[in-house]
Scaffold this motif. Structure first.
Motif, PDB file in Angstrom:
ATOM      1  N   ASP A 156      37.515   4.567  58.187  1.00  0.00           N
ATOM      2  CA  ASP A 156      36.753   3.318  58.059  1.00  0.00           C
ATOM      3  C   ASP A 156      35.478   3.444  57.229  1.00  0.00           C
ATOM      4  O   ASP A 156      34.800   2.447  56.997  1.00  0.00           O
ATOM      5  CB  ASP A 156      36.410   2.773  59.451  1.00  0.00           C
ATOM      6  N   VAL A 157      35.151   4.660  56.771  1.00  0.00           N
ATOM      7  CA  VAL A 157      33.965   4.852  55.932  1.00  0.00           C
ATOM      8  C   VAL A 157      34.374   5.639  54.687  1.00  0.00           C
ATOM      9  O   VAL A 157      34.812   6.792  54.802  1.00  0.00           O
ATOM     10  CB  VAL A 157      32.846   5.612  56.692  1.00  0.00           C
ATOM     11  N   LYS A 158      34.230   5.024  53.526  1.00  0.00           N
ATOM     12  CA  LYS A 158      34.686   5.648  52.286  1.00  0.00           C
ATOM     13  C   LYS A 158      33.945   6.958  52.005  1.00  0.00           C
ATOM     14  O   LYS A 158      34.537   7.935  51.541  1.00  0.00           O
ATOM     15  CB  LYS A 158      34.508   4.692  51.111  1.00  0.00           C
ATOM     16  N   PHE A 159      32.639   6.967  52.273  1.00  0.00           N
ATOM     17  CA  PHE A 159      31.857   8.184  52.027  1.00  0.00           C
ATOM     18  C   PHE A 159      32.356   9.333  52.893  1.00  0.00           C
ATOM     19  O   PHE A 159      32.457  10.472  52.431  1.00  0.00           O
ATOM     20  CB  PHE A 159      30.377   7.923  52.299  1.00  0.00           C
ATOM     21  N   ALA A 160      32.677   9.051  54.151  1.00  0.00           N
ATOM     22  CA  ALA A 160      33.198  10.077  55.056  1.00  0.00           C
ATOM     23  C   ALA A 160      34.528  10.607  54.544  1.00  0.00           C
ATOM     24  O   ALA A 160      34.793  11.813  54.593  1.00  0.00           O
ATOM     25  CB  ALA A 160      33.356   9.509  56.459  1.00  0.00           C
ATOM     26  N   ALA A 161      35.366   9.702  54.037  1.00  0.00           N
ATOM     27  CA  ALA A 161      36.659  10.125  53.494  1.00  0.00           C
ATOM     28  C   ALA A 161      36.465  11.034  52.282  1.00  0.00           C
ATOM     29  O   ALA A 161      37.189  12.030  52.112  1.00  0.00           O
ATOM     30  CB  ALA A 161      37.482   8.905  53.110  1.00  0.00           C
ATOM     31  N   LYS A 162      35.480  10.701  51.453  1.00  0.00           N
ATOM     32  CA  LYS A 162      35.207  11.516  50.269  1.00  0.00           C
ATOM     33  C   LYS A 162      34.673  12.890  50.658  1.00  0.00           C
ATOM     34  O   LYS A 162      35.073  13.917  50.097  1.00  0.00           O
ATOM     35  CB  LYS A 162      34.187  10.796  49.370  1.00  0.00           C
TER      36      LYS A 162
END
Length: 242
Positions: A156-162
Motif C-alpha cells: 500500500d506504500v510505493k516507497f516501501a515497495a521500492k
C-alpha cells in the motif's frame, strides 16, 4: 557485579525495551493497522538491541586480553549478556501477547535465553563464544528490520515497495554470507575446542553440548529461511520477465 544474582542492570534494560516498545506501538506506528503495529513495534526494539549489541559485544571481546572459548566472563561481557537477555524477554512477552501460536519464534527465543542465561548465571565462562555469535546474529539486524518494515507496507506504500525491491538482494546476500558461511565456521571452531575437553572443568559437557545444539538448530533455520526468500525473489523475477 555479583555473578550469583541478577544484577540491577537486567530489570533496567527490560524497562528500557518496554518503554521503547510502548512508544513504537502507541506513537510511532499509531496510524498503522492493528495487524501491523505489533510486528513493527517488535522491529523497533530489535533495532534498539541489534546494532548496539554488535558494538558492545565487540568492545567486550576486544577488551579481554585472555579471551578464548573457555575464558571467564568479564564484568562488561556479563553486562552485554544481560542487555541481550532483557531484549529476548521483552520480545517473548510481545509474542505471548500478540502471537501466542507462533511456537517457532517463542521456542527460538526461549532456547536463546537458555544459552545466554547459563553463560551469565550458571557457568560464568564462555562469553567470548556467545558474544561472537551474538555479533554474527545481530550484524544483519538493522538491514533485516528495515526490510521487514518495508515488506509490511509494500502493498500500500510505493516507497516501501521500492525500498524492499532495492534492499532485498544485498540484504539476502549479506545474510547468506554471515549465517551460511561465517556462522557455521565459527561454530565448528567452537565445537572442536569444547570437544577437546580442555574447558570441561569450567563449562560442563552437558552445557556446551546444549549450546552447540541450540546454535546449530538456529543457524539451520536461518539458512532455510533465507533460502526460501532467494527462491521467492527468483520466482517473482521470472514472472516479471514472462
Amino acid at each position: 557485579m555479583d555473578k550469583f544474582s541478577i544484577s540491577n542492570y537486567l530489570p533496567l534494560f527490560f524497562i528500557m525495551y518496554f518503554i521503547v516498545y510502548l512508544n513504537a506501538y502507541f506513537i510511532l506506528f499509531r496510524t498503522w493497522t492493528p495487524k501491523l503495529r505489533p510486528e513493527a513495534s517488535s522491529c523497533i526494539i530489535s533495532i534498539a538491541h541489534g546494532t548496539p549489541a554488535v558494538f558492545l559485544a565487540a568492545y567486550a571481546i576486544l577488551s579481554d586480553p585472555t579471551r578464548n572459548f573457555g575464558s571467564p566472563n568479564t564484568s562488561f561481557q556479563n553486562l552485554v549478556l544481560e542487555y541481550s537477555i532483557a531484549y529476548f524477554l521483552m520480545d517473548i512477552l510481545h509474542y505471548l501477547v500478540f502471537y501466542p501460536r507462533e511456537i517457532l519464534f517463542i521456542g527460538h527465543h526461549m532456547f536463546t535465553l537458555f544459552v545466554f542465561m547459563t553463560c551469565r548465571y550458571l557457568v560464568y565462562h564462555g562469553a567470548y563464544a556467545i558474544l561472537v555469535l551474538l555479533i554474527l546474529a545481530e550484524v544483519t539486524s538493522l538491514c533485516q528490520n528495515v526490510w521487514t518494515l518495508a515488506s509490511a507496507r509494500k502493498s500500500d506504500v510505493k516507497f516501501a515497495a521500492k525500498v524492499c525491491e532495492i534492499l532485498s538482494p544485498p540484504f539476502y546476500a549479506f545474510y547468506s554470507v554471515v549465517r551460511g558461511l561465517m556462522g557455521p565456521y565459527f561454530v565448528y571452531r567452537m565445537f572442536v575446542f569444547y570437544l577437546s575437553g580442555v574447558a570441561n572443568n569450567v563449562i560442563p559437557k552437558w552445557v556446551w553440548i546444549s549450546w552447540i545444539s541450540v546454535i546449530v538448530t538456529a543457524i539451520s533455520v536461518s539458512i532455510l529461511w533465507i533460502s526460501n526468500l532467494w527462491i521467492e525473489m527468483y520466482s517473482e523475477r521470472m514472472k516479471k520477465d514472462e
